[in-house]
Design an enzyme around this catalytic site. Sequence first.
Site, PDB file in Angstrom:
ATOM      1  N   LYS A  45       0.875  -1.538  -0.142  1.00  0.00           N
ATOM      2  CA  LYS A  45      -0.372  -0.102   0.093  1.00  0.00           C
ATOM      3  C   LYS A  45       1.353   0.900  -0.423  1.00  0.00           C
ATOM      4  O   LYS A  45       1.987   1.016   0.761  1.00  0.00           O
ATOM      5  CB  LYS A  45      -0.942   0.437   1.139  1.00  0.00           C
ATOM      6  CG  LYS A  45      -1.784   1.258   1.330  1.00  0.00           C
ATOM      7  CD  LYS A  45      -2.977   1.138   2.189  1.00  0.00           C
ATOM      8  CE  LYS A  45      -3.651   1.900   2.360  1.00  0.00           C
ATOM      9  NZ  LYS A  45      -5.001   2.272   1.207  1.00  0.00           N
ATOM     10  N   PHE A 137      -0.090   7.830  -9.431  1.00  0.00           N
ATOM     11  CA  PHE A 137      -0.468   8.037 -10.158  1.00  0.00           C
ATOM     12  C   PHE A 137      -2.119   7.924 -10.579  1.00  0.00           C
ATOM     13  O   PHE A 137      -3.013   8.302 -11.369  1.00  0.00           O
ATOM     14  CB  PHE A 137      -0.506   8.772 -11.809  1.00  0.00           C
ATOM     15  CG  PHE A 137       1.727   9.201 -11.975  1.00  0.00           C
ATOM     16  CD1 PHE A 137       1.757   9.689 -10.383  1.00  0.00           C
ATOM     17  CD2 PHE A 137       2.333   8.596 -13.070  1.00  0.00           C
ATOM     18  CE1 PHE A 137       3.507   9.756 -10.718  1.00  0.00           C
ATOM     19  CE2 PHE A 137       4.217   9.057 -11.959  1.00  0.00           C
ATOM     20  CZ  PHE A 137       4.421   9.663 -11.120  1.00  0.00           C
ATOM     21  N   CYS A 139      -4.440   7.470  -7.754  1.00  0.00           N
ATOM     22  CA  CYS A 139      -5.819   7.801  -6.897  1.00  0.00           C
ATOM     23  C   CYS A 139      -6.568   9.156  -6.643  1.00  0.00           C
ATOM     24  O   CYS A 139      -6.123  10.210  -6.834  1.00  0.00           O
ATOM     25  CB  CYS A 139      -5.098   7.541  -5.101  1.00  0.00           C
ATOM     26  SG  CYS A 139      -6.108   7.821  -3.693  1.00  0.00           S
ATOM     27  N   LYS A 177       1.537   3.637 -12.297  1.00  0.00           N
ATOM     28  CA  LYS A 177       0.111   3.218 -12.369  1.00  0.00           C
ATOM     29  C   LYS A 177      -0.798   3.862 -12.964  1.00  0.00           C
ATOM     30  O   LYS A 177      -0.685   5.870 -12.792  1.00  0.00           O
ATOM     31  CB  LYS A 177      -0.105   2.931 -10.468  1.00  0.00           C
ATOM     32  CG  LYS A 177      -2.121   1.508 -10.632  1.00  0.00           C
ATOM     33  CD  LYS A 177      -2.381   1.781  -9.478  1.00  0.00           C
ATOM     34  CE  LYS A 177      -3.482   1.399  -9.270  1.00  0.00           C
ATOM     35  NZ  LYS A 177      -3.234   0.547  -7.249  1.00  0.00           N
TER      36      LYS A 177
END
Lengths: 434, 444
Positions: A45, A137, A139, A177
Site C-alpha cells: 500500500k 498516479f 488515486c 500506475k
Amino acid sequence: MADLTTEFLGIKSPNPFWLASAPPTDKEYNVRRAFEAGWGGVVWKTLGSEGPPVVNVNGPRYGAIWGADRRLLGLNNIELITDRSLETNLEEITRVKKDYPDRAVIVSIMVPCEEEAWKAILPKVEATGADGIELNFGCPHGMAERGMGSAVGQVPEYIQMVTEWCKKYYSKPVIVKLTPNITDVRFPARAAKAGGGDAVSLINTINSIVSVDLDSMAPEPTIGGKGTHGGYCGPAVKPIAMNMVAEIARDPQTHGLPISAIGGVTTWKDAAEFMALGAGNVQVCTAAMTYGFNVVKEMISGLSNWMDEKGYTSTQDFIGMAVPNVTDWQYLDLNFVTKAKISQDDCIKCGRCYAACEDTSHQAIAMSEDRTFTVKDEECVACNLCVNVCPVEGCITMEEVPVGEVDLRTGKVVTGEYANWTTHPNNPSATAAE
Amino acid sequence: MAMSHQASGIQAGRLSAPEIADNFGDLHAPYDQHEAAVAADRCYFCYDAPCMTACPTSIDIPQFIREIQAGHPVSAAKTILEQNILGGMCARVCPTETLCEEVCVRETAEGKPVEIGRLQRYATDTLMARGVHPFTRAEATGKRVAVVGAGPAGLAAAHRLAMLGHDVVVYDGKDKAGGLNEFGIAAYKSTNDFAAREVEWLLQIGGISMEYGKKLGQDLSLDALKGDFDAVFLSIGLGGVNALRSAGEDKDGVRDAVDFIAELRQAEDLSALPVGRNVVVIGGGMTAVDAAVQSKLLGAENVTIAYRRGREAMGASRFEQDLAASKGVKLMFNVMPKAIHGNGAAAEIELEYTEVKGGRVSGTGETVRLVADQVFKAIGQTLEGQPEGLEIEGGKIKVSETGQTSVAGVWAGGDCASGGEDLTVTAVAEGRDAAMDIHSSLMG
C-alpha cells in the site's frame, strides 16, 4: 499441471496473481497472510513522504453496489494512502521480503511532485530489498487535491517527468500506475514509456458516487451528513479496464510495453482474459476484500486447468494472443452474416427475447399462441440482444449464414468476401471497392 | 402431563401444549427481507407471464415481484390487492402448485418455481403490519347492496362495491365473518388469527356494515332483501354435507370433517380438543387432507385417508398428499367404506377395495378392516338452504360469467355458484367480478 511461474520485468513470482496496492497490503500482518494463502506477489500500500502520516476519515470509507443475493459487484472507497509512518512500513517491507524471497514485493509510492521528494524516498525504498516500485498516479480522491495521485496521472508531462526522476534515483523496475479518469489512456501510457518506465499498471479506481441516501439526501458513504466521490473498483469495472489494457497493447507507440492489469479480477477467467489482451500479470483487490485471501486458490487451480486443457505450458504462451484480434469498428467484416436461432428444446418460454426484440429492437421474433418463440430471419439483424437477455445459457445462438445462401433480410447472397466500412459505398470517404 | 398417542378412544391432550403449538405453527415460515429479495430475484419477468394467466384473480405477478425486488413491498401488496382483496389469505391457502407456480417457467426449467405464494405473503403481510389500507371509497352512489354470506366471495364483493361508492350490508348466519377462511382450512395455513385480522383490515374501506346471526331462509328472505336493496349478492357456500350411506354411520365417533375443522379453528386451547387414537378420514379432497393432518398434529397415533379412486383422481394436490404423508398420514387408494363396526361407538371400519371401470367405481368384494375410534366424513359438501325460484345447475346456483342468477337483481358467487373450482381464490374472483357487474347494472 501447468507452471504458473511468471516473470514480469525480470521479477519472478510463483503465479501471476498479485495483490494490488490497497488496504489488503497495508501491513506486514496482512501480507504474510496473503503469501501463506498463495498470492504470487504484492504491491505494498502506497507510501508517502517522511513526516506525519496522512489521516483517514473516521466514518465509513466504503460504498458498494450489489447484484442478486447481495453479491458485491462494485466497491468504492475514500481511503487514502497508508496512514502509518514511513519507517514502520519500510521495516516491515524489509522483513517480509527477506522471509519470502520467491514472492514479488513491489512498493507503491506517492510523494509530492518535486524532484527532492522522490530523491529522498527512493534510496530508502531501495534499501528494503523490494523488487520494484509502482508510482501511484491514479488515486482519485484526497491525494489528488494535494497535487498528487490522479492529479499527476492526468497530465502526461508530469508522468514523464516523475518517471524520469524515479529511473534516475532507483535502480530496479519502475511500474507506472495509470488512472482511468482521463479521456484517452494511450497518452499517459506513452508518457510513462517516454519517461523510461518499465511497465504500466492499470486501472486505478474510477471517480464515482455509488449511492445516495434518500433520507439524508447525501452521497454514500456518508460522513457527518456529507459524502464525496470515491474510487470505484470490483467486477463492475472489468470491461472498462480491459478496453484500456487493450488500447495500450495495440497502440503502435506502446505495443510491447509490459502491462500489469488491474480491474475486477475475481476468478482465473478474468485473469486469463486480461492476459490474452496483453497483460503480463494481474493485480487483485476487491475479490480479496470481498472473500478473503483464499480466493487466490481458485485463480491458481482454474488458470492451471485451463492452460493444461489448451496445452499451454507457460503463461508466456498466451499473453497477448487476443491483441491482434482487437480492431477498430471500421475494419469489421460487413459481409459476415449471422442470425439468431432459438433451441426449442432448451427454451423455457419466458418470452424475454420476444419482449426485448419487439419493444426495443427489430421485431424479429414471433410468438405463437402456445408460447413458441421463433426468429424471423427476414427481420433479424443479428444484434445479439436476445442471446444476452435469455436466462438459459446456450438456448439462443447466433448462427453464421453459410456462403452461397441468401440473407433473407437483405435479399443478398452471402459471398464470404471480406468487406468493411472503409470501402463501403455509403461511406462518403470510402476508397474505391474495386 | 399429556396423555400419550396410545390412550384409547377419543381423548384430549395427547400432546403437551408446547408440542401442539409447534405442530400448529406456520406451514411455511414467512420470508424475512433478505429471503424475499433472493426469492424475488429469481423471477424472470416473463412476457405475458404464464403465472398471471394461471391466477384466477389475474394478479400481475411479475409486476408485484419486481416491486419487491426494487424494495417497495407495499406497492407490491397494492398490485396484489387491486386484483385480489384477500391476497393475504390466498398467499397462504392457494394451491399454488396447481396454479401460478405450476406454470412458472422456472418450474419448467429446473423443477423449482419462483415461490410466488410466499412472496405474495411477504408483500401483503408487510402492508398489513403497517396498518395501511390502500383503497378509498368513490363518491357515494346512494345505492345499497345486500351480500349474504361473509366468506371470501361475499367479502370480495362487499369490498369492491363499497370502494365503488355503494353502501353494503353483509349478512352471515354465524357470529363471525370469514366463512371457510375462518371455519375451514387447516389452522397451520392461517396462524395468529389471520382470517379475522384480514376481515378487520378489509372493513377499513368503510361503507360495509356487518350483520351476524342472520341466516337466509330463517332470519332473511330473498324477497325481502330484493325489496330493501338495489341488488343482492348470494355467497352462501355449501352448507350441507354428503352422507356416507354406509352401515354404522350413526355410531359415536363418526362425524363430518368440516365440523371437526371448524371446532378446531375456533378452539381456544388445542390441547383440550379431543381426537381419536386411530383416525380414518373418508374422502380425497382438501378437507380430507386438512382433517387428517390436523388429527395427526393433535397427537392421533394412526391416521389414514381412505379414498375410493386412485391417487391421480384425488382432489387434493400432490403437494397436499405429500404433506399428509410427511406428517405420518397413511394414504389408501381404491377403497370405499362398507360398514363401521362397534358397540355404540366406532371401533373398526370395514373398507372394500374398488376398481374404476369407464369412470365408475365399483367394489371388488375384497374387504379390509382398520381399527378406527374416530371416522371423519369428507366426501363433499352440498348446496343447502338456497332460496326458492333460483335456477340450479349441477347442484349449484346457476350463474352467468359475471355472476347473474336466473333472478333479476340477484347475483351469486363462491362455492354456492356454478362454474369455477371451489377455491378461496376463485371465490374472490367471482365476488369481485359480480361486484363490477352489479356496479355497471346499477349505474348503467
